[in-house]
Design a protein around this motif. Structure first.
Motif, mmCIF file in Angstrom:
data_model
loop_
_atom_site.group_PDB
_atom_site.id
_atom_site.type_symbol
_atom_site.label_atom_id
_atom_site.label_comp_id
_atom_site.label_asym_id
_atom_site.label_seq_id
_atom_site.Cartn_x
_atom_site.Cartn_y
_atom_site.Cartn_z
ATOM 1 N N ASP A 178 -30.978 39.651 10.632
ATOM 2 C CA ASP A 178 -30.984 40.810 9.725
ATOM 3 C C ASP A 178 -30.912 42.110 10.517
ATOM 4 N N PHE A 179 -31.713 42.215 11.567
ATOM 5 C CA PHE A 179 -31.734 43.438 12.380
ATOM 6 C C PHE A 179 -30.411 43.649 13.099
ATOM 7 N N GLN A 180 -29.839 42.547 13.546
ATOM 8 C CA GLN A 180 -28.622 42.572 14.359
ATOM 9 C C GLN A 180 -27.355 42.751 13.531
ATOM 10 N N ASP A 181 -27.262 42.013 12.413
ATOM 11 C CA ASP A 181 -25.996 41.960 11.657
ATOM 12 C C ASP A 181 -26.076 42.489 10.226
ATOM 13 N N THR A 182 -27.158 42.149 9.522
ATOM 14 C CA THR A 182 -27.236 42.484 8.102
ATOM 15 C C THR A 182 -27.483 43.966 7.881
ATOM 16 N N MET A 183 -28.379 44.522 8.650
ATOM 17 C CA MET A 183 -28.657 45.956 8.551
ATOM 18 C C MET A 183 -27.385 46.735 8.863
ATOM 19 N N SER A 184 -27.101 47.765 8.055
ATOM 20 C CA SER A 184 -25.855 48.518 8.204
ATOM 21 C C SER A 184 -26.131 49.986 8.467
ATOM 22 N N ILE A 185 -25.165 50.622 9.116
ATOM 23 C CA ILE A 185 -25.242 52.075 9.274
ATOM 24 C C ILE A 185 -25.248 52.718 7.889
ATOM 25 N N GLY A 186 -26.172 53.618 7.663
ATOM 26 C CA GLY A 186 -26.333 54.236 6.344
ATOM 27 C C GLY A 186 -27.490 53.663 5.562
ATOM 28 N N ASP A 187 -28.060 52.533 6.017
ATOM 29 C CA ASP A 187 -29.251 51.978 5.370
ATOM 30 C C ASP A 187 -30.470 52.839 5.681
ATOM 31 N N ILE A 188 -31.545 52.633 4.925
ATOM 32 C CA ILE A 188 -32.767 53.427 5.069
ATOM 33 C C ILE A 188 -33.883 52.535 5.601
ATOM 34 N N VAL A 189 -34.663 53.049 6.550
ATOM 35 C CA VAL A 189 -35.800 52.297 7.090
ATOM 36 C C VAL A 189 -37.088 53.055 6.806
ATOM 37 N N LEU A 190 -38.112 52.301 6.411
ATOM 38 C CA LEU A 190 -39.446 52.850 6.197
ATOM 39 C C LEU A 190 -40.383 52.203 7.210
ATOM 40 N N SER A 191 -41.090 53.005 7.989
ATOM 41 C CA SER A 191 -41.991 52.495 9.023
ATOM 42 C C SER A 191 -43.377 52.230 8.440
ATOM 43 N N LEU A 192 -43.892 51.023 8.693
ATOM 44 C CA LEU A 192 -45.197 50.615 8.160
ATOM 45 C C LEU A 192 -46.341 51.337 8.874
ATOM 46 N N PHE A 193 -47.294 51.877 8.080
ATOM 47 C CA PHE A 193 -48.549 52.375 8.651
ATOM 48 C C PHE A 193 -49.680 51.412 8.314
ATOM 49 N N ASN A 194 -49.796 51.076 7.021
ATOM 50 C CA ASN A 194 -50.712 50.000 6.620
ATOM 51 C C ASN A 194 -50.125 49.309 5.389
ATOM 52 N N LYS A 195 -50.888 48.468 4.739
ATOM 53 C CA LYS A 195 -50.332 47.616 3.678
ATOM 54 C C LYS A 195 -49.843 48.386 2.451
ATOM 55 N N THR A 196 -50.249 49.632 2.308
ATOM 56 C CA THR A 196 -49.780 50.419 1.152
ATOM 57 C C THR A 196 -49.019 51.675 1.556
ATOM 58 N N THR A 197 -49.026 52.003 2.853
ATOM 59 C CA THR A 197 -48.580 53.331 3.297
ATOM 60 C C THR A 197 -47.509 53.241 4.378
ATOM 61 N N ILE A 198 -46.554 54.174 4.306
ATOM 62 C CA ILE A 198 -45.559 54.310 5.360
ATOM 63 C C ILE A 198 -45.827 55.592 6.130
ATOM 64 N N ASP A 199 -45.321 55.635 7.388
ATOM 65 C CA ASP A 199 -45.542 56.842 8.192
ATOM 66 C C ASP A 199 -44.237 57.489 8.659
#
Length: 505
Positions: A178-199
């Motif tokens: 997924d990281f190598q091939d499925t993910m595409s330029i223009g996709d959005i990433v959310l970084s995990l901070f905890n189980k309910t929150t992104i940072d």
């Protein structure tokens, strides 16, 4: 155009679908319908249709056709089977948006525009959750935020992962692919901070890379961070579902437009370089969703509780804005104000009076009737096609109703090929079958429509033949002697007088 919901209705062959092209362009380009018609008259329909195709390819126009088996799951959202991998053939079930919801998501998508007007987000971006060296704060995450990238580990595995690569587990293999091939330029990433929150929120701007210069977490992609070191609770946005520690997976319940409210909290969003500044904005272009044969679908089944949301006054951003909680994803959904719904309705299939009342109240109806004037310059030998059509339609209106007239589009091809063979083909394969359907094979009425009652036998399209009294034997007592049987006269299709005597009695 001020009307957000329009239905073009009329008998078959009156150019309803043809005219959706002109209406769609008028809406998208903020022109009047008359201006587009002038373009068609001047430059030709092909010139206008080319622009229509360009908008369709860009996603600003979508087209679907309603039918009896079309439902809520296809239109709004539903749980659908998907093949997990072509090699294993495993079938899993995923929550998928329907055609209308996906279109609305595109119409309200996040636009991240650079100083040179490039939009960093792809047309329909996937939203990913990523754990950068786990949850909370850590050195790898800090480095990723500083250097505009995302990094994951499993450095002991091959640089490039294939489906048959031996990995720690199949889950790890799928995640790395997924990281190598499925993910595409223009996709959005959310970084995990905890189980309910992104940072952090970022956009993928680079392809996969294995960076040997790094000590660890060498699998890498370039991103453009829109916001870092934030604390945003997305539990409700994620359908009241906690985030997990799994390094990478899709957040199918979240789309780019859902993140707009979060991003708007951070007006200072910009790149590290002032020469490459970015701005985040909502989509403002008009979008047109075309529904062909709208009356053939079960409106209550297809729209469900969302029928109210399409009203102009209930659109997102209006004073009376309404949203609904979708039953599968448990997410709020509303119809963007820049989405126009353009439907077509064949009145021969179903009368406008029988149309779902809830739908009728929310649409403006534009009648499209046969235009015999379009055929004024069309002659097949001595046959005046406009007069022929006009006379047949007057008779249909008397013997049936105006909703079952014959449209001029049936005869348009005669403009290019005004031959008796082409006209014969139109009558044999389109007009006669249509009349048979209208009048349930009541051939006496069909004869009246075609003027056959006033023709000599050899010119009639439909001939009446008396039954042989000895067909069932002399001893059979029956009133069948008074019954006629009917026969289609194939020769009449190629006789000019058979056509002229439809209107010239």
């Amino acid at each position: 155009m001020n009307d957000k919901n329009i239905i073009l209705y009329g008998p078959p062959g009156t150019g309803k679908t043809y005219n959706t092209v002109k209406y769609a362009l008028a809406i998208i380009e903020n022109k009047s319908f008359e201006q587009i018609e002038e373009e068609v008259d001047g430059a030709g329909y092909e010139h206008v249709f080319l622009r229509y195709k360009e908008y369709k390819d860009k996603g600003q126009i979508a087209f679907t056709t309603f039918h009896q088996s079309f439902g809520y799951e296809e239109f709004i959202e539903g749980i659908k089977p998907v093949v997990d991998d072509e090699n294993t053939g495993e079938i899993k079930y995923a929550l998928e948006p329907g055609v209308f919801k996906a279109f609305c998501d595109s119409a309200s998508k996040l636009k991240v525009v650079t100083s040179n007007d490039a939009d960093l987000i792809s047309g329909n971006p996937t939203v990913w959750k990523i754990s950068l060296e786990g949850a909370g704060e850590n050195p790898t995450k800090t480095d990723c935020f500083r250097n505009n990238c995302i990094r994951i580990g499993w450095d002991h595995l091959p640089k490039h992962i294939e489906f048959d690569t031996t990995c720690d587990t199949s889950t790890v293999r799928d995640m790395l692919i997924d990281f190598q091939d499925t993910m595409s330029i223009g996709d959005i990433v959310l970084s995990l901070f905890n189980k309910t929150t992104i940072d952090a929120i970022g956009i993928v701007i680079g392809d996969y890379d294995f960076d040997d210069s790094l000590v660890e977490y060498k699998r890498k992609r370039a991103v453009k961070w829109l916001a870092t070191n934030i604390r945003e609770n997305i539990y409700a946005l994620n359908g009241n579902t906690n985030l997990t520690l799994r390094t990478l997976y899709k957040l199918n319940r979240i789309n780019s437009s859902d993140l707009m409210e979060i991003i708007e909290k951070y007006p200072e969003i910009s790149s590290n370089s002032s020469s490459n500044s970015i701005s985040v904005e909502r989509e403002f272009n008009n979008y047109v969703f075309i529904i062909d044969e709208i009356n053939r679908g079960n409106i209550s089944k297809i729209f469900g509780e969302l029928i109210t949301l399409i009203e102009t006054s209930k659109r997102l951003g209006k004073d009376e804005e309404l949203t609904a909680i979708l039953p599968y994803s448990k997410k709020k959904f509303g119809v963007p104000d820049n989405v126009y719904i353009l439907g077509t309705m064949n009145t021969a299939d179903r009368s406008i009076a029988l149309l779902d009342t809830a739908l009728r109240r929310r649409f403006k109806f534009i009648e499209m009737m046969p235009q015999s004037l379009v055929l004024d310059d069309v002659f097949v030998h001595d046959i005046e096609i406009s007069k022929l059509l006009e006379k047949m339609n007057k008779r249909i209106e008397v013997l049936y109703d105006r909703e079952h007239m014959i449209g001029h589009a049936y005869f348009i091809e005669l403009k290019e090929d005004p031959s008796i063979e082409r006209l014969a083909s139109i009558f044999k394969n389109s007009i006669i079958p249509l009349l048979q359907e209208y009048f349930y094979e009541d051939y006496k009425k069909i004869q009246l429509i075609l003027g056959d009652v006033n023709k000599t036998d050899e010119l009639k399209f439909i001939r009446s033949i008396k039954i042989d009294p000895n067909l069932f034997g002399a001893s059979l007592e029956t009133d069948i002697d008074d019954k006629d049987i009917f026969q289609i006269n194939q020769d009449a299709f190629y006789n000019i007088n058979s056509y002229t005597q439809i209107y010239d009695l």
